[in-house]
Design a protein around this motif. Structure first.
Motif, mmCIF file in Angstrom:
data_model
loop_
_atom_site.group_PDB
_atom_site.id
_atom_site.type_symbol
_atom_site.label_atom_id
_atom_site.label_comp_id
_atom_site.label_asym_id
_atom_site.label_seq_id
_atom_site.Cartn_x
_atom_site.Cartn_y
_atom_site.Cartn_z
ATOM 1 N N LYS A 1 -19.721 35.825 23.192
ATOM 2 C CA LYS A 1 -19.600 35.765 21.731
ATOM 3 C C LYS A 1 -18.755 34.585 21.256
ATOM 4 C CE LYS A 1 -20.396 40.719 21.219
ATOM 5 N NZ LYS A 1 -19.952 42.008 20.639
ATOM 6 N N ALA A 2 -18.687 33.540 22.085
ATOM 7 C CA ALA A 2 -18.060 32.279 21.662
ATOM 8 C C ALA A 2 -19.184 31.422 21.069
ATOM 9 C CB ALA A 2 -17.389 31.592 22.837
ATOM 10 N N LEU B 1 -12.886 34.074 33.399
ATOM 11 C CA LEU B 1 -11.841 33.929 32.380
ATOM 12 C C LEU B 1 -12.197 34.744 31.145
ATOM 13 C CD1 LEU B 1 -10.939 30.118 32.553
ATOM 14 C CD2 LEU B 1 -9.479 32.037 33.234
ATOM 15 N N PHE B 2 -13.439 34.650 30.702
ATOM 16 C CA PHE B 2 -13.877 35.451 29.557
ATOM 17 C C PHE B 2 -13.773 36.940 29.870
ATOM 18 C CE2 PHE B 2 -16.472 31.718 27.909
ATOM 19 C CZ PHE B 2 -15.789 31.618 26.707
ATOM 20 N N GLU B 3 -14.238 37.325 31.055
ATOM 21 C CA GLU B 3 -14.271 38.750 31.421
ATOM 22 C C GLU B 3 -12.882 39.368 31.519
ATOM 23 O OE1 GLU B 3 -16.464 38.789 35.037
ATOM 24 O OE2 GLU B 3 -18.428 38.608 34.061
ATOM 25 N N ILE C 1 -23.252 31.530 29.038
ATOM 26 C CA ILE C 1 -22.003 32.264 29.274
ATOM 27 C C ILE C 1 -21.241 32.414 27.962
ATOM 28 C CG2 ILE C 1 -19.725 32.123 30.374
ATOM 29 C CD1 ILE C 1 -21.138 30.782 32.775
ATOM 30 N N CYS C 2 -21.136 31.318 27.212
ATOM 31 C CA CYS C 2 -20.445 31.362 25.918
ATOM 32 C C CYS C 2 -21.150 32.306 24.950
ATOM 33 C CB CYS C 2 -20.369 29.962 25.311
ATOM 34 S SG CYS C 2 -19.309 28.815 26.201
ATOM 35 N N TYR C 3 -22.463 32.269 24.943
ATOM 36 C CA TYR C 3 -23.234 33.125 24.033
ATOM 37 C C TYR C 3 -22.972 34.598 24.324
ATOM 38 C CZ TYR C 3 -27.256 34.980 21.478
ATOM 39 O OH TYR C 3 -28.060 35.692 20.607
ATOM 40 N N HIS C 4 -23.021 34.967 25.600
ATOM 41 C CA HIS C 4 -22.789 36.371 25.956
ATOM 42 C C HIS C 4 -21.337 36.782 25.744
ATOM 43 C CE1 HIS C 4 -26.839 36.959 27.270
ATOM 44 N NE2 HIS C 4 -26.765 36.035 28.215
#
Length: 322
Positions: free
Chosen positions: A253-254, A217-219, A248-251
């Motif tokens: 940028k969340a 979803l982020f990607e 996952i959130c850190y990478h």
């Protein structure tokens, strides 16, 4: 003079540790320390007891001492390597396993060295070591699956997990890893559609699939949907899954979500310095350094190194020291 009772105690200690009977092991160790307190064998049992009891800080202190006292003991260096591995100090773990294997060559040491080198990203030598012991232990096949996944050879990883599950069909970790690989192989749109279909049927999403789902979803730019999914499940995540979602959130940028999740599971990662660095970085980006300092205050008694981190973090942020 060697006492017959010592031989019996050593045998009983070995059995207790092998069978996971830690209360019995503690009692036997107490007797051994009375009868044979300074021997390499007793001190080695003490180190193994601390390791198996998850008393890692004590195990680490003792391992350093025993490596100096018994420099020719392959067993002591092997156990010290396992302690360093648990602390995610893979450079030290590698050094100890290599020294253990030099003193006393053994396939178990090769297996653990292969695991360590995989974690260090040295896949070539790690693969060679794990392949060399796969006939000794099927766990080597499981480790090869993780190695191939890290090397991004997903088909080889899937094959390794299938091979392992053919022997251990109920192994929960291998099942989870295989599910995650299958999810990674799917195109983002296909995975998102599949998850949507499961949701419509009211089925819970396996943790392994959830990790891949939110990452994709982020990607694919669906940040709002990713945040909604993570927020909805955040309270029910165990330490392992919660920490993985935090990364996952850190990478992605969340940083606010990353900070919340890192804080929620910091106790399980007090010795993982990369984790603590990411927590502090995320907190700095979303103005939550005081919460990190408060968490460090709560756990500093069991992790004394947090005192130093707190002082450094407070200086950088201009906050009061704890």
């Amino acid at each position: 003079m060697f006492k017959p009772i010592v031989a019996a105690l050593r045998e009983n200690m070995w059995r207790a540790l092998s069978e996971g009977r830690l209360e019995d092991a503690e009692e036997i160790l107490s007797r051994l320390k009375q009868e044979d307190p300074l021997s390499q064998e007793t001190r080695g049992f003490e180190l193994e007891f601390y390791l198996n009891s998850n008393r890692i800080a004590e195990a680490n202190r003792l391992a350093r001492q025993l490596c100096r006292l018994f420099p020719q003991s392959g067993r002591i260096f092997f156990l010290a390597g396992k302690v360093a591995y648990r602390l995610k100090d893979y450079k030290e773990a590698e050094s100890h396993f290599r020294e253990s294997h030099r003193i006393y060559p053994n396939w178990r040491t090769q297996y653990w060295l292969g695991k360590t080198l995989t974690q260090s990203g040295r896949f070539g030598e790690a693969e060679s070591l794990l392949l060399s012991v796969r006939e000794r232990t099927t766990n080597a096949v499981l480790e090869l699956g993780w190695l191939y996944e890290r090397r991004n050879d997903l088909q080889a990883a899937m094959k390794a997990y299938d091979e392992f599950l053919a022997v251990h069909p109920d192994h929960s970790f291998a099942i989870e890893q295989r599910l995650r690989i299958k999810a990674r192989i799917l195109e983002p749109e296909s995975l998102i559609e599949e998850v949507g279909a499961l949701a419509e049927l009211g089925e819970d999403l396996p943790a392994a699939v959830f990790l891949e789902y939110v990452q994709k979803l982020f990607e694919t730019g669906q940040t709002v949907a990713a945040r909604e999914q993570i927020t909805a499940k955040m309270g029910g995540l165990d330490a392992k899954t919660g920490s993985q979602v935090a990364w996952i959130c850190y990478h992605a940028k969340a940083y606010d979500l990353a900070c919340t999740l890192f804080l929620a599971h910091v106790r399980a990662n007090l010795s993982y310095f990369k984790y603590l660095n990411a927590l502090e970085s995320a907190a700095a980006r979303c103005g939550r350094i005081p919460q990190v300092l408060e968490a460090y205050r709560s756990y500093s008694a069991e992790a004394p190194h947090l005192y130093g981190r707190s002082k450094s973090l407070a200086r950088r942020d201009g906050a009061p020291r704890i």
